[in-house]
Design an enzyme around this catalytic site. Structure first.
Site, short mmCIF file in Angstrom:
data_model
loop_
_atom_site.label_atom_id
_atom_site.label_comp_id
_atom_site.label_asym_id
_atom_site.label_seq_id
_atom_site.Cartn_x
_atom_site.Cartn_y
_atom_site.Cartn_z
N HIS A 1 -4.29 1.29 7.46
CA HIS A 1 -2.93 1.86 7.47
C HIS A 1 -2.83 3.05 6.50
O HIS A 1 -2.31 4.11 6.86
CB HIS A 1 -1.93 0.76 7.09
CG HIS A 1 -0.50 1.21 7.05
ND1 HIS A 1 0.45 0.78 7.96
CD2 HIS A 1 0.16 2.05 6.20
CE1 HIS A 1 1.62 1.34 7.68
NE2 HIS A 1 1.47 2.10 6.61
N GLU A 2 -3.35 2.86 5.28
CA GLU A 2 -3.19 3.92 4.26
C GLU A 2 -4.11 5.11 4.51
O GLU A 2 -3.72 6.25 4.28
CB GLU A 2 -3.41 3.35 2.86
CG GLU A 2 -2.47 2.21 2.47
CD GLU A 2 -1.00 2.46 2.72
OE1 GLU A 2 -0.56 3.62 2.69
OE2 GLU A 2 -0.27 1.47 2.97
N GLN A 57 3.10 9.87 1.12
CA GLN A 57 4.41 9.21 1.11
C GLN A 57 5.25 9.57 -0.11
O GLN A 57 6.45 9.30 -0.13
CB GLN A 57 4.23 7.69 1.18
CG GLN A 57 3.65 7.23 2.51
CD GLN A 57 3.46 5.73 2.51
OE1 GLN A 57 2.46 5.24 2.00
NE2 GLN A 57 4.42 5.01 3.05
N GLY A 102 0.82 -1.20 0.00
CA GLY A 102 0.00 0.00 0.00
C GLY A 102 0.85 1.25 0.00
O GLY A 102 1.98 1.25 0.51
N CYS A 149 5.98 -0.23 7.22
CA CYS A 149 5.62 0.92 6.40
C CYS A 149 6.80 1.28 5.51
O CYS A 149 7.94 1.31 5.97
CB CYS A 149 5.26 2.09 7.30
SG CYS A 149 4.83 3.59 6.41
N LEU A 150 6.52 1.57 4.24
CA LEU A 150 7.57 1.95 3.31
C LEU A 150 8.31 3.22 3.76
O LEU A 150 9.45 3.43 3.39
CB LEU A 150 6.98 2.16 1.91
CG LEU A 150 6.44 0.91 1.20
CD1 LEU A 150 5.68 1.30 -0.06
CD2 LEU A 150 7.55 -0.07 0.89
N HIS A 161 -2.51 7.26 6.99
CA HIS A 161 -1.50 8.16 6.40
C HIS A 161 -2.12 9.47 5.95
O HIS A 161 -1.54 10.54 6.12
CB HIS A 161 -0.84 7.50 5.17
CG HIS A 161 0.37 6.67 5.48
ND1 HIS A 161 1.45 7.16 6.16
CD2 HIS A 161 0.67 5.37 5.18
CE1 HIS A 161 2.38 6.20 6.28
NE2 HIS A 161 1.93 5.10 5.69
#
Ligand code: CO
Length: 160
Positions: free
Chosen positions: A132-133, A51, A46, A90-91, A136
């Site tokens: 999660h997204e 990000q 995701g 997380c990226l 963000h």
């Protein structure tokens, strides 16, 4: 299509609230394509627009067992229930994972890549990724949900 650099914590853009998309033009199509491309390149599941430094409410998801990406523009989780402990990364926080609680299922609405209004019921990893997204987009990081500091763990390959 381009691969965009993914910003990492503590970049302040990760703590900003993203704004709803209101311009549905070619630049949006390009941005979504670039986000999907960037997600595929990163091998994540995701990615939220924050990000890549864009404060717009766009997320892209790709489940490991699915061969197509899911796009949500102006996503909203309208219902959720249950509680389960999951491992998450997380990226934008490379080298770490952590244990957090996520819902058993969520109902989400938003626009897909064809700008069609979509409703989605999701459980498992997809529900986790949606939470999660969308977090963000509200400036929330997964480690904000840790019950205790020890629940954030450095990945074994990167331990000294
Ligand atoms: Co993330």
């Amino acid at each position: 299509m381009s691969i965009l650099p993914i910003i990492e914590y503590p970049d302040r853009l990760l703590r900003k609230k993203a704004k709803p998309v209101t311009n549905f033009d070619k630049s949006l199509t390009k941005l979504v394509e670039d986000m999907v491309n960037t997600l595929h390149d990163s091998q994540g599941i995701g990615l939220a627009a924050n990000q890549i430094g864009v404060l717009l409410r766009i997320i892209v998801l790709q489940m490991p067992d699915e061969n197509y990406p899911r796009v949500f523009i102006n996503p909203e989780i309208i219902d959720r229930d249950g509680n389960r402990k999951v491992v998450e990364g997380c990226l934008s926080v490379p080298g770490y994972h952590g244990y957090v609680f996520r819902s058993l299922w969520v109902k989400a609405v938003g626009l897909n890549n064809k700008l069609e209004y979509t409703k989605l019921y999701a459980d498992g990893l997809l529900a986790q990724a949606l939470e999660h997204e969308t977090d963000h987009l509200n400036g929330i990081m997964y480690f904000d949900h840790l019950k205790k500091h020890e629940d954030l763990i450095k990945n074994p390959s990167e331990q000294e």
